[in-house]
Enzyme design. Sequence first.
Site, PDB file in Angstrom:
ATOM      1  N   GLY A 241       0.831  -1.196   0.000  1.00  0.00           N
ATOM      2  CA  GLY A 241       0.000   0.000   0.000  1.00  0.00           C
ATOM      3  C   GLY A 241       0.866   1.246   0.000  1.00  0.00           C
ATOM      4  O   GLY A 241       2.084   1.161  -0.128  1.00  0.00           O
ATOM      5  N   LYS A 242       0.210   2.372   0.098  1.00  0.00           N
ATOM      6  CA  LYS A 242       0.947   3.626   0.115  1.00  0.00           C
ATOM      7  C   LYS A 242       1.758   3.755   1.401  1.00  0.00           C
ATOM      8  O   LYS A 242       2.833   4.309   1.409  1.00  0.00           O
ATOM      9  CB  LYS A 242      -0.029   4.807   0.022  1.00  0.00           C
ATOM     10  CG  LYS A 242      -0.314   5.209  -1.409  1.00  0.00           C
ATOM     11  CD  LYS A 242      -0.848   6.636  -1.452  1.00  0.00           C
ATOM     12  CE  LYS A 242      -1.894   6.862  -0.400  1.00  0.00           C
ATOM     13  NZ  LYS A 242      -3.078   7.572  -0.784  1.00  0.00           N
ATOM     14  N   GLU A 243       1.184   3.258   2.467  1.00  0.00           N
ATOM     15  CA  GLU A 243       1.814   3.497   3.760  1.00  0.00           C
ATOM     16  C   GLU A 243       2.443   2.265   4.384  1.00  0.00           C
ATOM     17  O   GLU A 243       3.160   2.360   5.359  1.00  0.00           O
ATOM     18  CB  GLU A 243       0.783   4.093   4.727  1.00  0.00           C
ATOM     19  CG  GLU A 243       0.380   5.491   4.342  1.00  0.00           C
ATOM     20  CD  GLU A 243      -1.067   5.792   4.631  1.00  0.00           C
ATOM     21  OE1 GLU A 243      -1.759   4.911   5.162  1.00  0.00           O
ATOM     22  OE2 GLU A 243      -1.500   6.901   4.311  1.00  0.00           O
ATOM     23  N   SER A 244       2.120   1.105   3.826  1.00  0.00           N
ATOM     24  CA  SER A 244       2.675  -0.096   4.423  1.00  0.00           C
ATOM     25  C   SER A 244       2.838  -1.213   3.411  1.00  0.00           C
ATOM     26  O   SER A 244       2.220  -1.196   2.350  1.00  0.00           O
ATOM     27  CB  SER A 244       1.772  -0.582   5.554  1.00  0.00           C
ATOM     28  OG  SER A 244       0.584  -1.117   5.020  1.00  0.00           O
ATOM     29  N   VAL A 245       3.694  -2.156   3.772  1.00  0.00           N
ATOM     30  CA  VAL A 245       3.839  -3.385   3.000  1.00  0.00           C
ATOM     31  C   VAL A 245       3.513  -4.528   3.957  1.00  0.00           C
ATOM     32  O   VAL A 245       3.973  -4.524   5.095  1.00  0.00           O
ATOM     33  CB  VAL A 245       5.281  -3.550   2.477  1.00  0.00           C
ATOM     34  CG1 VAL A 245       5.383  -4.764   1.572  1.00  0.00           C
ATOM     35  CG2 VAL A 245       5.716  -2.311   1.735  1.00  0.00           C
ATOM     36  N   VAL A 246       2.672  -5.455   3.514  1.00  0.00           N
ATOM     37  CA  VAL A 246       2.282  -6.552   4.393  1.00  0.00           C
ATOM     38  C   VAL A 246       2.813  -7.871   3.829  1.00  0.00           C
ATOM     39  O   VAL A 246       2.649  -8.153   2.647  1.00  0.00           O
ATOM     40  CB  VAL A 246       0.749  -6.611   4.562  1.00  0.00           C
ATOM     41  CG1 VAL A 246       0.357  -7.759   5.489  1.00  0.00           C
ATOM     42  CG2 VAL A 246       0.211  -5.293   5.097  1.00  0.00           C
ATOM     43  N   ASP A 384     -10.959   4.794   9.400  1.00  0.00           N
ATOM     44  CA  ASP A 384     -10.727   4.421   7.999  1.00  0.00           C
ATOM     45  C   ASP A 384     -11.553   3.175   7.698  1.00  0.00           C
ATOM     46  O   ASP A 384     -11.105   2.253   7.026  1.00  0.00           O
ATOM     47  CB  ASP A 384      -9.240   4.151   7.746  1.00  0.00           C
ATOM     48  CG  ASP A 384      -8.906   4.073   6.254  1.00  0.00           C
ATOM     49  OD1 ASP A 384      -9.742   4.517   5.431  1.00  0.00           O
ATOM     50  OD2 ASP A 384      -7.842   3.549   5.906  1.00  0.00           O
TER      51      ASP A 384
HETATM   52  P1  ADP Z   1      -2.800  -0.298   4.535  1.00  0.00           P
HETATM   53  O1  ADP Z   1      -2.590   0.822   5.491  1.00  0.00           O
HETATM   54  O2  ADP Z   1      -1.707  -0.423   3.541  1.00  0.00           O
HETATM   55  O3  ADP Z   1      -4.178  -0.308   3.932  1.00  0.00           O
HETATM   56  P2  ADP Z   1      -3.654  -2.720   5.870  1.00  0.00           P
HETATM   57  O4  ADP Z   1      -3.458  -2.983   7.323  1.00  0.00           O
HETATM   58  O5  ADP Z   1      -5.043  -2.387   5.419  1.00  0.00           O
HETATM   59  O6  ADP Z   1      -2.621  -1.609   5.446  1.00  0.00           O
HETATM   60  O7  ADP Z   1      -3.140  -3.973   5.073  1.00  0.00           O
HETATM   61  C1  ADP Z   1      -3.135  -4.022   3.690  1.00  0.00           C
HETATM   62  C2  ADP Z   1      -3.695  -5.325   3.187  1.00  0.00           C
HETATM   63  O8  ADP Z   1      -2.926  -6.404   3.698  1.00  0.00           O
HETATM   64  C3  ADP Z   1      -5.106  -5.587   3.660  1.00  0.00           C
HETATM   65  O9  ADP Z   1      -6.025  -5.047   2.775  1.00  0.00           O
HETATM   66  C4  ADP Z   1      -5.163  -7.080   3.716  1.00  0.00           C
HETATM   67  O10 ADP Z   1      -5.502  -7.600   2.453  1.00  0.00           O
HETATM   68  C5  ADP Z   1      -3.760  -7.482   4.059  1.00  0.00           C
HETATM   69  N1  ADP Z   1      -3.622  -7.718   5.505  1.00  0.00           N
HETATM   70  C6  ADP Z   1      -3.248  -6.851   6.458  1.00  0.00           C
HETATM   71  N2  ADP Z   1      -3.222  -7.408   7.665  1.00  0.00           N
HETATM   72  C7  ADP Z   1      -3.593  -8.698   7.490  1.00  0.00           C
HETATM   73  C8  ADP Z   1      -3.739  -9.819   8.367  1.00  0.00           C
HETATM   74  N3  ADP Z   1      -3.531  -9.717   9.678  1.00  0.00           N
HETATM   75  N4  ADP Z   1      -4.132 -10.983   7.824  1.00  0.00           N
HETATM   76  C9  ADP Z   1      -4.362 -11.092   6.501  1.00  0.00           C
HETATM   77  N5  ADP Z   1      -4.231 -10.094   5.636  1.00  0.00           N
HETATM   78  C10 ADP Z   1      -3.843  -8.898   6.108  1.00  0.00           C
HETATM   79 MN    MN Z   2      -6.014  -0.805   4.470  1.00  0.00          MN
END
Ligand code: ADP
Ligand code: MN
Length: 495
Positions: A241-246, A384
């Site tokens: 995303g813009k603010e994070s990588v998961v 949000d």
């Molecule tokens: P952002 O601020 O970038 O939107 P998010 O916390 O919404 O960050 O995470 C981005 C994406 O990563 C989510 O839309 C979801 O699809 C995936 N994600 C984040 N946390 C989890 C989690 N605990 N388990 C599964 N998917 C996750």
């Molecule tokens: Mn999000």
Amino acid sequence: QCPWGAPNTTSISCSLADVMSEQLAKELQLEEENAAFPEAVAVAEGPFITGENIDTSSDLMLAQMLQMEFDREYDAQLRREEKKINGDSKVSISFENYRKVHPYDSDSSEDEVDWQDTRHDPYRADKPTTTPRKGFIGKGKDITTKHDEVVCGRKNTARMENFAPEFQVGDGIGMDLKLSNQVFNALKQHAYSEERRSARLHEKKEHSTAEKAVDPKTRLLLYKMVNAGMLETITGCISTGKESVVFHAYGGKSATEDKVIPPECAIKVFKTTLNEFKNRDKYIKDDYRFKDRFSKLNPRKIIRMWAEKEMHNLTRMQNAGIPCPQVVILKKHVLVMSFIGQDQVPAPKLKDVTLSSEDMKKAYYQILNMMQQLYKECNLVHADLSEYNMLWHDGKVWLIDVSQSVEPTHPHGLEFLFRDCRNVSQFFQKGGVAEALNERELFNAVSGLNITAENEVDFQAEIEALEKMNEDHVQNHGKKLSMFSGDGDPPIYDE
Ligand code: ADP
Ligand code: MN
């Protein structure tokens, strides 16, 4: 085949007398020159245009040209090998990092700043290098005629072998190349700065590709987690995303008995590139929980605070029994939590699933319930909330992404809540849930407030009036009104 022809071995020896006589010869020559062209000597300064020592400067150019030629050949060879290894395989290996990065080829000017490190740097990177060939041919002949410099020059050439292994010195001995002390020293210094420069350039490249993944510091953090056994493996990226990588990871063993690491984890890496976070200032700046700390912090720490905030908010939600990821650990700007999903497949966002009308209705009532819990029990407004930040897993809705969540008494807390309500109402009304409240009804249902305005504009005006009233109260009495939470002051946040 070697472009320089067959090497003819020359025996190399250099006595003290040779060095002495070289110096003597130089001194004599200098005296002579000084007498002949006094001005010319005085102005000559640069490494390429020299009046003082014409022959050595052509040595320098010769060496530079050789170096460039050698580097080019080296790179070409590297490209051939890269091509051969990769073939037409879909996955390719890049040799890019082994490429010679030559200052004379480089067109990036920002890199040159670091050259000021060396106080006396004979190589000015911005020097034009358009005339070396001419200089070399014209003056090159002179070098070999000076007998006293020959032996010592050969020795210097041999000494180039001592440079860093990756510094290609070429077959100077085979060519019977002679380097004067001055040139040799310059080359030595060059070899050293080139080594550091090359390291820096490659490092920089890593940063730019890290846009997609993570920077070296974060990588080290992740590596340490795996190394400590806390995580088994990090399998890959779920979202950028813009603010994070998961990332997704398989959980490992916990160091402490009482803590259990979930079998699958999500690692949320808050991006340390700051520009994206600027527009989020208002969330945290006005959050009284962070008020005292915000002004004193540097940007890197502010980003850590986002991660910290998400952790605290998730913990509050967990305690209230709201379905959400469970916090595993927080390290700087990296938050590890339980993974919502299975076998590396993340649960779909609410916007991406097609639910039966029955499930849709179920989801709606669950969310209404969660919003109330979040407000009353956790003393939080998501801020949000939308179908993008709700996952559908195990037949229910899970809330994620709460780093920006604030307490209801945040100066804009009610506005954020209203926006959340609008997103939720619209999503479910469009989704065909007839029972879905409209945004104003939902707002009142969640907050327990009773704003009676019939239209959106008036409603919003009343919300802002309430917020202002609370702010004034803080100004005058140093504490917040208790009107939002219903029973007494909102709990003061502590860690
Ligand atoms: P952002 O601020 O970038 O939107 P998010 O916390 O919404 O960050 O995470 C981005 C994406 O990563 C989510 O839309 C979801 O699809 C995936 N994600 C984040 N946390 C989890 C989690 N605990 N388990 C599964 N998917 C996750
Ligand atoms: Mn999000």
